[in-house]
Design an enzyme around this catalytic site. Structure first.
Site, mmCIF file in Angstrom:
data_model
loop_
_atom_site.group_PDB
_atom_site.id
_atom_site.type_symbol
_atom_site.label_atom_id
_atom_site.label_comp_id
_atom_site.label_asym_id
_atom_site.label_seq_id
_atom_site.Cartn_x
_atom_site.Cartn_y
_atom_site.Cartn_z
ATOM 1 N N CYS A 10 0.836 -1.199 0.000
ATOM 2 C CA CYS A 10 0.000 0.000 0.000
ATOM 3 C C CYS A 10 0.869 1.246 0.000
ATOM 4 C CB CYS A 10 -0.949 0.048 1.184
ATOM 5 S SG CYS A 10 -2.090 -1.332 1.302
ATOM 6 N N ARG A 19 5.972 -1.159 -4.412
ATOM 7 C CA ARG A 19 5.498 -1.809 -3.190
ATOM 8 C C ARG A 19 4.536 -2.954 -3.488
ATOM 9 N NH1 ARG A 19 4.923 1.182 1.913
ATOM 10 N NH2 ARG A 19 6.594 2.694 2.058
ATOM 11 N N TRP A 67 -3.172 -2.741 -1.473
ATOM 12 C CA TRP A 67 -2.920 -4.181 -1.544
ATOM 13 C C TRP A 67 -3.952 -4.842 -0.639
ATOM 14 C CZ3 TRP A 67 -0.868 -8.192 1.707
ATOM 15 C CH2 TRP A 67 -0.393 -9.312 1.011
ATOM 16 N N ASN A 82 -3.116 2.927 5.413
ATOM 17 C CA ASN A 82 -2.265 1.737 5.405
ATOM 18 C C ASN A 82 -2.379 1.075 6.767
ATOM 19 O OD1 ASN A 82 -1.405 2.432 2.874
ATOM 20 N ND2 ASN A 82 0.700 2.909 3.460
ATOM 21 N N GLY A 83 -2.381 -0.247 6.797
ATOM 22 C CA GLY A 83 -2.466 -0.960 8.062
ATOM 23 C C GLY A 83 -3.741 -1.771 8.158
ATOM 24 N N GLU A 119 16.975 -19.529 -0.426
ATOM 25 C CA GLU A 119 16.759 -18.275 -1.140
ATOM 26 C C GLU A 119 16.502 -18.518 -2.619
ATOM 27 O OE1 GLU A 119 16.492 -14.148 -1.984
ATOM 28 O OE2 GLU A 119 16.097 -15.399 -0.235
ATOM 29 N N LYS A 177 13.087 -17.410 -4.622
ATOM 30 C CA LYS A 177 13.075 -16.551 -5.806
ATOM 31 C C LYS A 177 12.284 -17.201 -6.939
ATOM 32 C CE LYS A 177 14.869 -13.062 -4.307
ATOM 33 N NZ LYS A 177 14.096 -13.432 -3.141
ATOM 34 N N GLU A 213 8.548 -17.117 -6.100
ATOM 35 C CA GLU A 213 8.008 -15.761 -6.049
ATOM 36 C C GLU A 213 7.631 -15.235 -7.426
ATOM 37 O OE1 GLU A 213 9.758 -12.967 -2.554
ATOM 38 O OE2 GLU A 213 11.262 -13.749 -3.931
ATOM 39 N N HIS A 257 15.742 -38.679 3.845
ATOM 40 C CA HIS A 257 14.768 -38.608 4.923
ATOM 41 C C HIS A 257 13.410 -38.082 4.444
ATOM 42 C CE1 HIS A 257 17.708 -39.604 8.002
ATOM 43 N NE2 HIS A 257 18.544 -38.808 7.370
ATOM 44 N N LYS A 303 6.128 -5.258 -1.833
ATOM 45 C CA LYS A 303 7.535 -5.030 -1.560
ATOM 46 C C LYS A 303 7.809 -4.833 -0.087
ATOM 47 C CE LYS A 303 11.833 -4.379 -2.584
ATOM 48 N NZ LYS A 303 12.628 -5.549 -2.978
#
Length: 609
Positions: free
Chosen positions: A2, A27, A75, A99-100, A482, A486, A489, A505, A604
């Site tokens: 947002c 963002r 968002w 926002n929030g 990581e 990526k 995402e 395992h 973001k």
């Protein structure tokens, strides 16, 4: 996530608001809107689902002009992404951007409905607009009405509010979500990120927790959480004020991958001598505080959490200091045992990550010796509220999937590990070796980036895949995590990462000729163990893709594709082996046709829980 922009001026503010929204697109968002007080103080509101470009098109058809206004990119958290749920939300001439998350919105909604208010959206924010509308009937000013309204709110918020009945004022409030005031000449602004306002001012006031600001074109005043008027410091920002551009690159993400040699150099600059890391780079009292540290807790989310996992290997191996790494959203809700002389380390690109910030605040009462943040935004909340800080110097990172922010975090954390090791018996010779390696880092990154075309060609087959497995051993296991993050995402391919020794395992059951397995294989003491693990994959018909040290002895076979990386000192391996995994994810996402810079459902800067 947002974005908020607000302006009050002697000129039409619509263009300022829209430009500010464009600068916040990094963002992540799903709708956009703007509200201005037009001629005769009439409230004009325009909203669209989708991108800011759609809002611009609507404004061309239905223009707005006014001297005060607010704007927002949303968002979705409450209600589906559509025009009705987009901000600003209105109530009889009042407009609100937020926002929030308002946690008690259900109870407030019921109460307001009993008072006769009609709700048109599914959002938590609409209750704020109606609350302000309710209180403005009995208060002398918009400021007092907002003050009364926020006293009823539970949760996190950054608010921008205007009213047709008070056309000469813009109100801003902050509790749990970041908000800045931009100071101009006979015009003032608000934003959730100063980047949104760099085209109109370089002077900013960072609102603190509980601040309520009354902003006019030629003045402003700020009421603190304690109910007294405050004189907040004005910060003047230097540097490039222009909007980040892709330049010759197709996407911001690719540009940011290729910026890594330069931003790593910037992160190291001024913090390394020829043979030492300068401990003073972590803050004025760093030497005194860091000498006392006997334990470290690293708290972070997402990619920054992976950086913390890597740092644990360095801190425990080089400094001999116990290091605990926690996911911030879990840490803040459990009982944590804090040993004496423990350093709290937060890691965040934005410095506003809600869970990490909440963890820092909760940790303040748990007996930590001090707090240190590794962050990319100098004036962010984490930086302001931590005892010590080191900036990563990555510059603006627009792509939602973090790349250069991650590697610069690793560089900063490695410098911390070297300093802590020096204070705990590391030999001068060994420190010199580690620092010498860091000096080589930007040049080695350039060599790895030269493999871009080879990586692009190698992973063409991933376009039809739906799953992938990433393997690493030791300090390379967090790098495998990581790499998997990526890929999932930005390409939406399901990917998992495991320590290679864990194959038998459970994960080995997944391996077949349709499950590509990506391994990172530097030439270190675990290489032979890793090779043995990879033979298990081959024996089950798996297709291996190995990023290997050029001295590791891997060769291309029918079921094994090898991409050789330059040999580097062991201390640099996690940073160097990250880069080809970023390129892998990028090129596979291009093949899949996804939105690389703004992948679906992600934002973001995660400034809500």
């Amino acid at each position: 996530m947002c974005g908020i922009v607000g302006a009050i001026a002697q000129r039409n503010v619509t263009g300022i608001l829209v430009e500010g929204l464009k600068r916040l697109e990094y963002r992540g968002y799903d709708s956009a809107g703007v509200a201005v007080l037009g001629p005769d103080a009439k409230l004009l509101c325009r909203k669209t689902a989708g991108k800011v470009a759609a809002l611009e098109a609507k404004l061309e058809q239905e223009p707005t002009r006014g001297h005060v206004g607010i704007a927002h990119t949303r968002w979705a958290t409450h209600g589906v992404p559509n025009e009705v749920n987009a901000h600003p939300h209105t109530s009889d001439g009042i407009a609100v951007v937020h926002n929030g998350i308002i946690e008690n919105h259900d109870a407030l909604r019921r109460e307001l409905r009993e008072l006769g208010y009609q709700f048109v959206s599914q959002t938590d924010t609409e209750v704020v607009a109606h609350l302000v509308n309710y209180f403005i009937r009995e208060k002398a000013s918009l400021f007092e009405a907002v003050q009364a309204a926020i006293a009823r709110l539970e949760g996190a918020y950054a608010l921008g509010i205007i009213s047709a009945s008070h056309p000469d004022v813009l109100i801003a409030a902050r509790s749990g979500s970041p908000l800045v005031v931009g100071v101009g000449i006979e015009e003032n602004f608000i934003a959730s990120d100063q980047m949104a306002l760099r085209q109109v001012t370089d002077r900013f006031i960072y609102l603190e927790e509980g601040d309520l600001a009354e902003i006019r074109s030629g003045s402003y005043r700020i009421l603190g959480a304690d109910g007294t008027w405050q004189q907040r410091r004005t910060t003047r920002l230097s540097g490039n004020t222009g909007k980040a551009e892709k330049g010759k690159f197709r996407h911001y993400m690719l540009k940011e991958i290729f910026e890594q040699p330069e931003v790593l150099q910037a992160t190291l600059s001024g913090r390394l001598s020829g043979k030492h890391v300068l401990a003073e780079a972590f803050g004025r009292d760093a030497v005194e505080l860091l000498r006392k540290v006997r334990n470290i807790h690293i708290i972070a989310c997402g990619t920054s959490y992976h950086a913390g996992l890597v740092a644990r290997y360095w801190l425990e191996e080089w400094a001999g200091i116990p290091c605990q790494v926690e996911v911030a959203s879990e840490y803040r809700y459990r009982k944590v045992v804090v040993a004496p002389s423990t350093l709290f380390v937060s890691v965040s690109q934005s410095g506003e990550t809600a869970d990490t910030l909440a963890a820092l605040r909760s940790g303040a009462d748990q007996g930590y010796l001090a707090s240190l943040t590794v962050c990319n935004v100098p004036n962010s909340s984490l930086v302001r509220e931590s005892s010590l800080a080191i900036m990563t110097e990555a510059g603006p990172e627009i792509g939602v999937a973090s790349t250069k922010a991650f590697t610069t975090q690793l560089a900063a954390l490695q410098m911390l590990a070297i300093v802590m090791a020096r204070f705990n018996g590391l030999s001068e010779e060994r420190e010199n070796e580690l620092v010498k390696a860091l000096h080589q880092l930007p040049a080695v990154c350039r060599k790895v980036l030269a493999l871009d075309r080879e990586i692009e060609a190698t992973f063409q087959s991933f376009a039809e895949k739906h799953h992938a497995l990433f393997l690493g051993r030791g300090v390379e296991y967090p790098i495998a995590l990581e790499g998997a993050l990526k890929l999932k995402e930005i390409s939406y391919i399901h990917a998992e990462a495991y320590p290679a020794g864990e194959l038998k395992h459970g994960p080995l059951a997944l391996v077949d000729d349709d499950m590509p397995v990506v391994a990172v294989a530097p030439n270190n003491e675990l290489l032979e163990k890793l090779k043995s693990n990879l033979h298990e994959v081959q024996a089950r018909g798996g297709k291996l893709f190995v990023f290997a040290d050029s001295d590791a002895g891997f060769i291309n076979q029918e079921s094994v594709t090898v991409i050789n990386l330059p040999h580097v000192p062991k201390s640099l391996e996690p940073i160097i082996y990250t880069i080809p995994l970023q390129l892998l994810a990028y090129h596979v996402a291009i093949l899949k046709g996804t939105d690389v810079d703004q992948p679906r459902n992600l934002a973001k800067s995660v400034t809500v829980e």
